[in-house]
Design a protein around this motif. Structure first.
Motif, PDB file in Angstrom:
ATOM      1  N   GLU A  49     -23.626 -51.123  -3.951  1.00  0.00           N
ATOM      2  CA  GLU A  49     -24.932 -50.503  -4.237  1.00  0.00           C
ATOM      3  C   GLU A  49     -25.704 -51.333  -5.244  1.00  0.00           C
ATOM      4  O   GLU A  49     -26.899 -51.591  -5.086  1.00  0.00           O
ATOM      5  CB  GLU A  49     -24.722 -49.088  -4.792  1.00  0.00           C
ATOM      6  CG  GLU A  49     -24.344 -48.082  -3.737  1.00  0.00           C
ATOM      7  CD  GLU A  49     -24.385 -46.656  -4.262  1.00  0.00           C
ATOM      8  OE1 GLU A  49     -24.428 -45.745  -3.447  1.00  0.00           O
ATOM      9  OE2 GLU A  49     -24.377 -46.476  -5.510  1.00  0.00           O
ATOM     10  N   GLU A  57     -21.565 -46.897   2.021  1.00  0.00           N
ATOM     11  CA  GLU A  57     -20.577 -45.983   2.597  1.00  0.00           C
ATOM     12  C   GLU A  57     -19.816 -46.653   3.735  1.00  0.00           C
ATOM     13  O   GLU A  57     -18.665 -46.356   3.989  1.00  0.00           O
ATOM     14  CB  GLU A  57     -21.335 -44.749   3.100  1.00  0.00           C
ATOM     15  CG  GLU A  57     -20.500 -43.544   3.408  1.00  0.00           C
ATOM     16  CD  GLU A  57     -19.914 -42.879   2.189  1.00  0.00           C
ATOM     17  OE1 GLU A  57     -20.439 -43.077   1.074  1.00  0.00           O
ATOM     18  OE2 GLU A  57     -18.898 -42.178   2.352  1.00  0.00           O
ATOM     19  N   HIS A  73     -17.795 -49.406  -3.442  1.00  0.00           N
ATOM     20  CA  HIS A  73     -19.034 -48.693  -3.129  1.00  0.00           C
ATOM     21  C   HIS A  73     -20.096 -48.977  -4.180  1.00  0.00           C
ATOM     22  O   HIS A  73     -21.223 -49.357  -3.874  1.00  0.00           O
ATOM     23  CB  HIS A  73     -18.719 -47.198  -3.072  1.00  0.00           C
ATOM     24  CG  HIS A  73     -19.884 -46.351  -2.655  1.00  0.00           C
ATOM     25  ND1 HIS A  73     -20.050 -45.908  -1.380  1.00  0.00           N
ATOM     26  CD2 HIS A  73     -20.935 -45.877  -3.370  1.00  0.00           C
ATOM     27  CE1 HIS A  73     -21.150 -45.192  -1.306  1.00  0.00           C
ATOM     28  NE2 HIS A  73     -21.706 -45.166  -2.511  1.00  0.00           N
ATOM     29  N   HIS A 106     -26.989 -45.982  -0.460  1.00  0.00           N
ATOM     30  CA  HIS A 106     -25.745 -45.246  -0.308  1.00  0.00           C
ATOM     31  C   HIS A 106     -25.137 -45.400   1.087  1.00  0.00           C
ATOM     32  O   HIS A 106     -23.960 -45.695   1.235  1.00  0.00           O
ATOM     33  CB  HIS A 106     -25.976 -43.770  -0.629  1.00  0.00           C
ATOM     34  CG  HIS A 106     -24.761 -42.927  -0.421  1.00  0.00           C
ATOM     35  ND1 HIS A 106     -23.716 -42.935  -1.306  1.00  0.00           N
ATOM     36  CD2 HIS A 106     -24.403 -42.107   0.587  1.00  0.00           C
ATOM     37  CE1 HIS A 106     -22.779 -42.130  -0.857  1.00  0.00           C
ATOM     38  NE2 HIS A 106     -23.167 -41.618   0.292  1.00  0.00           N
TER      39      HIS A 106
END
Lengths: 319, 440
Positions: B377, B396, B373, B392
């Motif tokens: 990002e 996700e 994750h 985000h």
């Protein structure tokens, strides 16, 4: 010449008027609904619906036992909705495309209708092939009449006029929503309309109009009345309102033309209406103000294309 | 020539039931083979248009051949069908009308022309409706010979030409670039299609020809991803529905063959639609449910990691209540998910089942997910110029899908970063459970 023009009057008398009116009242709602179907690229869904209403009609007939019952139209509407739902189920959930999904659904429903008719109703029923194919527009004059405005109107004309007016009012009332959801369903949804609801509503209305028209022109020619006016009008203009008006005019002209063909050539009236509508389509195709093939050919003369080439080379920056 | 005729003669069964069965099989083969192309071309309703457009041809054949020469009638019908296809193509090329509208126009117009013509010569064309709404029981030896010849022709053509025809179905431009005679191929295909439609008309009728073309082919399309297998399957399913239809209508009274065949084909399609191994609805929803469960479990693992991280990894236990409040889910729900995780031995419940701790493998997976994750990002903000409050959602989704090689590549490209765009540490691959202190 005037002998030919007066011929329908001599043959049918006032009946000529009824025949034209009946054909017009059948063609008018079809033309308006069909224009929208065409804009939504669903012309063949009209074809599918005109076949898939069959089991609904048979079932309603089984329950009521009356061919003139309004339940037949309601049953047809529901069967049309069922066809729409089946099409969606197939092409949303699998990789089978919409055209194949349409083909699968309407043939299955039609076959179901035929089997139901054969096994449950037997042969003695009036839902015969000839009616499904040809319609009975020509038999209109032998039906009962209703007196209205001092004239004896054939009953079917009055019923069909009511259907036409109702469909027309419905279309006028929902015009903006229909238009918006046909061109941009996403925008319609974001503005708070329900495109899915519009879709099903359109299908429901189409199935009901198709069944109302069924008895007079037959199942297959209904498709023609759905698609020809819209297509002809589409070739003549870029504006939707003008297109709707042109489609209505097409309906009227093909009704009149159909009567003349019917009388001159002594042919089937319903098919003649369609053929005269087809002639209008061919005319629009050749001479249409927007999309006429002849204008395009004339615009594409060889010296002009060379000119265009010269201009293109001339317009390059010179230093 | 006479030898061929003799062979043909010997192939035709004598009894009418045998004839119906043979017609059904032939129909399944011819329509099944061509249907595959039609479905792949997204022109499924072309068959419908052709089957209606042949009417003027049939009428012409009946009017001009008083002795009802079948070959002549069929030839006229094929010509009319091909004319219909031609008009559809011309309309598509020269106007703004969409393909579906062109098809519908031609279908309706040709049919109406046929009806007008037929109503003019009613006495000569008595059999026309019989021709259009066919009945398999009335098929005689001559019809069968015609069907046999055309089906053999279609099969040979399709088998030998399947590569070029397939290329033309998917990408005509590519076919042209390969030097295929595109125009000839198109013409050949539509001629074969019209042929198949015309010979099937007498058996199943004008509407249900489309069913025999589309439905078996669509079922086969859901069953396999290979074209040769699709051809074979579609043929087999076509034969199957044909045989079921013929059997039911001969063994039961008042069962019209064409509709029963169509219903059989539709029944097969429904079965395939539900149960096809990869493209069936059941398999698909099962796959979807499995993926949802996996994502729910992985997200729960990640939440456990986040809770541990917020508390500075000072202890190993996390209460179910805390997970529930952090994930905004009901406690029972979290409990269920966690039991699944325990079955995978990624976590271990405490005695009273109110709190849990990560096992070693659970810890590694949680760490992997968080790292995926945060790396993603970082990648989006640095390399794809995303704003750091927009990354985000994307991360996700992708965190569940990134594999080890992809992660190695990302780490290399980002020069083995330590912090994500929000300033939180990106856990290292081989880090064990930090004891007491915050890992940096």
């Amino acid at each position: 010449m005037s002998v030919y023009l007066n011929q329908p009057w001599e043959v049918f008398g006032i009946g000529a008027l009824w025949l034209v009116l009946m054909a017009f009242f059948v063609a008018l709602p079809c033309s308006q609904l069909g224009s929208f179907l065409m804009l939504r690229r669903m012309s063949l869904t009209g074809d599918a619906i005109s076949h898939s209403v069959f089991p609904g009609v048979v079932l309603a007939f089984l329950l009521t036992g009356d061919l003139a019952s309004p339940w037949l139209i309601i049953g047809a509407g529901l069967a049309g909705l069922l066809a729409t739902v089946l099409i969606e189920l197939v092409h949303k959930w699998t990789r089978v495309k919409q055209d194949a999904a349409t083909g699968i659904s309407f043939t299955a429903l039609f076959a179901l209708g035929v089997v139901m008719m054969e096994t449950m109703l037997g042969q003695h029923v009036d839902l015969d092939l000839d009616c499904v194919l040809h319609g009975r527009l020509g038999l209109l004059l032998e039906e009962d009449t209703v007196t209205c405005f001092g004239l004896a109107w054939p009953g079917l004309v009055v019923v069909m006029a009511a259907v036409a007016v109702a469909a027309q009012l419905l279309m006028a009332f929902f015009f903006r929503v229909l238009l918006l959801s046909s061109f941009d369903a996403g925008l319609a949804a974001s503005l708070g309309y329900r495109p899915a609801l519009v879709h099903y509503g359109l299908m429901l209305t189409t199935s009901m109009v198709v069944v109302a028209a069924f008895q007079s022109v037959g199942a297959i020619l209904v498709i023609a009345l759905l698609v020809l006016p819209g297509a002809t009008a589409y070739l003549c203009t870029h504006r939707i309102r003008i297109m709707m008006v042109l489609a209505a005019i097409h309906a009227l002209l093909s009704a009149i033309g159909g009567l003349y063909l019917h009388v001159w050539l002594n042919t089937n009236m319903s098919a003649s209406v369609v053929v005269s509508g087809g002639i209008l389509l061919v005319l629009a195709w050749l001479l249409g103000p927007v999309d006429g093939v002849i204008w395009k050919w004339m615009a594409e003369e060889p010296d002009q294309s060379e000119q265009g080439l010269d201009q293109a080379t001339n317009s390059q920056p010179r230093d | 020539m006479s030898l061929i005729l003799e062979i043909l003669e010997s192939l035709i069964p004598a009894s009418s039931v045998g004839k119906a069965w043979m017609a059904a099989v032939l129909l399944g083969v011819g329509c099944g083979l061509l249907g595959c192309f039609v479905v792949l071309r997204r022109e499924a309703l072309m068959g419908d248009a052709i089957s209606h457009a042949v009417l003027p041809g049939v009428v012409a054949g009946l009017v001009y051949s008083p002795d009802r020469n079948l070959a002549l009638i069929l030839a006229c019908a094929v010509m009319a069908g091909l004319c219909g296809v031609g008009v559809v193509r011309v309309l598509e090329r020269t106007t703004r009308l969409k393909p579906d509208a062109c098809l519908a126009c031609v279908l309706a117009l040709f049919f109406a022309l046929g009806l007008v013509w037929q109503s003019k010569f009613q006495s000569e064309t008595v059999g026309v409706m019989h021709f259009l709404f066919g009945n398999i029981g009335s098929i005689d030896g001559n019809d069968l010979k015609m069907m046999l010849v055309s089906v053999v022709l279609i099969s040979v053509m399709v088998v030998t030409m399947r590569r070029p025809l397939l290329v033309m179905s998917f990408d005509p431009g590519f076919g042209r670039a390969l030097g295929f005679p595109t125009w000839c191929l198109e013409f050949l295909f539509y001629t074969l299609l019209t042929f198949a439609v015309v010979v099937s008309l007498q058996a199943v009728g004008v509407v249900l020809v489309s069913a025999m073309l589309i439905t078996p082919a669509a079922s086969a399309y859901l069953l396999t991803d290979r074209f040769d297998r699709m051809l074979l399957l579609s043929m087999l399913l076509g034969i199957l529905s044909g045989v079921i239809g013929a059997w039911m209508s001969t063994s039961m009274s008042r069962m019209p063959t064409g509709p029963v065949m169509t219903l059989a084909a539709s029944g097969v399609f429904v079965l395939v639609y539900l149960c096809a191994p990869r493209h069936g609805v059941l398999a698909k929803s099962l796959r979807l449910a499995r993926r949802r469960r996996l994502i729910r479990r992985e997200n729960t693992l990640k939440t456990i990691y986040h809770i541990l991280e917020e508390e500075g990894f000072s202890h190993r236990d996390v209460s179910v209540m805390m997970i529930a409040s952090k994930r905004k889910e009901a406690e029972d729900h979290v409990h269920l998910t966690c039991e699944g995780l325990q079955r995978q031995s990624l976590i271990l419940f405490s005695e009273d089942k109110r709190s849990l701790s990560l096992t070693d493998s659970g810890w590694r997976r949680a760490m992997e997910l968080v790292r995926n994750h945060r790396l993603w990002e970082l990648y989006l903000t640095r390399e794809a110029n995303y704003a750091d409050d927009h990354v985000h959602e994307d991360a996700e989704k992708i965190e569940h899908l990134l594999g080890p090689s992809m992660i190695r590549q990302l780490e290399k490209d980002l020069d083995f970063p330590k912090l994500d765009p929000h300033g939180r540490p990106i856990p290292r691959v081989d880090a064990g459970y930090p004891t007491g202190s915050l890992p940096l």
